[in-house]
Structure formats: structure tokens, C-alpha cells
Write an enzyme that holds these catalytic residues in place. Structure first.
Site, PDB file in Angstrom:
ATOM      1  N   HIS A  90       2.474   2.483  13.172  1.00  9.97           N
ATOM      2  CA  HIS A  90       4.153   2.316  13.096  1.00  9.97           C
ATOM      3  C   HIS A  90       4.516   0.892  12.964  1.00  9.97           C
ATOM      4  O   HIS A  90       5.737   0.618  12.800  1.00  9.97           O
ATOM      5  CB  HIS A  90       4.673   3.093  14.478  1.00  9.97           C
ATOM      6  N   ASP A 123      -1.579   7.154  15.257  1.00 11.30           N
ATOM      7  CA  ASP A 123      -0.997   6.010  15.100  1.00 11.30           C
ATOM      8  C   ASP A 123      -1.769   4.530  14.915  1.00 11.30           C
ATOM      9  O   ASP A 123      -1.760   3.586  15.607  1.00 11.30           O
ATOM     10  CB  ASP A 123      -0.222   5.677  16.494  1.00 11.30           C
ATOM     11  N   SER A 200       2.634  -3.856  20.225  1.00 12.73           N
ATOM     12  CA  SER A 200       2.082  -2.575  19.552  1.00 12.73           C
ATOM     13  C   SER A 200       1.023  -3.353  18.626  1.00 12.73           C
ATOM     14  O   SER A 200       1.043  -4.250  17.845  1.00 12.73           O
ATOM     15  CB  SER A 200       3.376  -1.930  18.543  1.00 12.73           C
TER      16      SER A 200
END
Length: 245
Positions: A90, A123, A200
Site C-alpha cells: 500500500h 501487503d 508502513s
């Protein structure tokens, strides 16, 4: 985008407003009532009700830790051998151009990267930096793909909210809270180390400095509940897409 759509006037209720609503032809309609209920806005206009849902804040994906601001956004990644960079899918999803900064601690210089492999379901993404050689001798950690136990001490390194917190790397500490993640997902650790937008794709380390996971998300409705994809899933992606061990 950028237009004023309405001017609100507070009523005696904290959630009910009278409004001047600007129509598509820019004319002003003063006979408009707007109500708010959490992330839902209802507009009563000319006898019809229109509903609007707030999806995300301007700069933060609600469930992930990426930091978005307009057409640019940032996340964290960490080096593997041969100029490979591990991060979250992402973080690079829908990106037209990917730049890597911070190589060797240098944030003035940035280098282009290309996507070599992705795993949208878990992911994960593997990138390769171009225009610079990341020395394998300067990678001071190993990747541990066996499952860590609940209660193990962990720490997270990353670059959260760089526009306000600065570009210096940030460290948070915690423990493995669970061997499973959101709704019992076995591919994910639940951790107590605090994470923020921008973390992230960053590495999750055990107390010995081994990478055991890739930070991927946080739970916005719980305090200090974060998630990290287990390193074994990154290994699977590497093995399926890249011949290098």
C-alpha cells in the site's frame, strides 16, 4: 477541489446547521439544512436528501500507517541484499514514481526505484534502488522467518509523519501481543510498539536485532495496537519472484 461548497451557520444543536449551499452553476441556495453523525453528513436540499461519507482524513489512511498528502506520500522501507528494498504494497500502490531517500543517512539525495515483486494480499512489495549501490556489508541485521512468541520484546524503526516529526529515524518499543493479527489473520503479528502514518513498510525487530516482520497497519480504535506482516511471507515473495537468495 478547492471550491467552497457551503457556508454553515450553527443552530442550537451541535450537529445541525443551516447553510448557504453553492450549486453546480455557482448560485447560492440558502434553504439548506446539514446534519452530521460521525463520518456521515446529510444535506437536505430542495426536498431531497444527499448523504456524504468521510472515507479518510487528508493525510492519514485510517487503517494503514502510510502518510499521504495530496499527490505525494511517504512510507518506510529497509534494505535487503543487492539493492533490494522491502516495504508494504500500500506504500507504493498507484505510485507513478518511487523515490528512495535516506540511503547512508543522506536525505538530500534521492534515487529512483522500480517495483520487482508485489503481494497485494499480504501487503508486501520488493523494490530495487537505481543509481546507487547499497553495500551489503552495511546491512547489520538478519531476517528471521520462524515465528516469534507472545511476550517477546520488539522494536520498530521508521520515518513517521516526517513533515511534522522530522526526517530523523524514530524508534518505538513494545512486545509481540499476539501471533495473529486483525480478525485472527495468521500472517500478521499484533504488536504493542506505537506506530504512526509513515511507519508502513518499516522493519519490526526482535531483541537480538533480527527482522521478524514488516510494519503494515495500526488499529485506530485501540491504544498501541499495531500489526506487522511476518517475515516468512516476505521470504515467500522473494523466492517466488527473484532468483537471488
Amino acid at each position: 477541489i478547492g471550491d467552497v461548497k457551503a457556508e454553515l451557520r450553527q443552530s442550537s444543536s451541535q450537529t445541525l446547521y443551516k447553510a448557504d449551499w453553492y450549486m453546480e452553476n455557482k448560485s447560492k441556495n440558502s434553504n439548506c439544512i446539514i446534519t452530521f453523525d460521525g463520518g456521515l453528513m446529510e444535506v437536505l436540499l430542495e426536498g431531497e436528501t444527499h448523504r456524504f461519507i468521510k472515507m479518510v482524513t487528508e493525510n492519514e489512511d485510517e487503517n494503514t500507517g502510510s502518510f499521504r498528502n495530496g499527490s505525494q506520500w511517504s512510507g518506510t522501507g529497509f534494505a535487503l541484499l543487492d539493492n533490494y528494498i522491502a516495504t508494504n504494497y500500500h506504500v507504493i500502490e498507484d505510485a507513478k514514481t518511487i523515490w528512495i531517500q535516506g540511503v547512508g543517512g543522506d536525505f538530500e539525495q534521492k534515487y529512483k526505484a522500480k517495483v520487482l515483486a508485489t503481494d497485494k494480499f499480504n501487503d508486501l512489495a520488493i523494490l530495487q534502488v537505481q543509481g546507487v549501490n547499497v553495500s551489503n556489508a552495511n546491512i547489520p541485521y538478519m531476517v528471521k522467518t520462524t515465528t516469534s512468541d507472545v511476550g517477546e520484546d520488539v522494536f520498530v524503526l521508521g520515518y513517521p509523519l516526517t513533515s511534522t516529526m522530522g526526517e530523523e529515524i524514530k524508534l518505538t518499543t513494545g512486545v509481540v501481543s499476539s501471533k495473529t493479527g486483525y480478525q485472527g489473520d495468521v500472517s500478521i503479528y499484533q504488536i504493542s510498539a506505537p506506530i504512526q502514518p509513515g511507519n508502513s513498510g518499516g522493519p519490526l525487530f526482535d531483541e537480538n536485532g533480527n527482522v521478524i516482520g514488516i510494519v503494515s497497519a495500526k488499529h485506530n480504535d485501540a491504544e498501541n495496537v499495531g500489526y506487522a506482516v511476518k517475515a516468512s511471507y516476505m521470504r515467500n515473495l522473494m523466492e517466488s519472484a527473484i532468483s537471488t537468495n
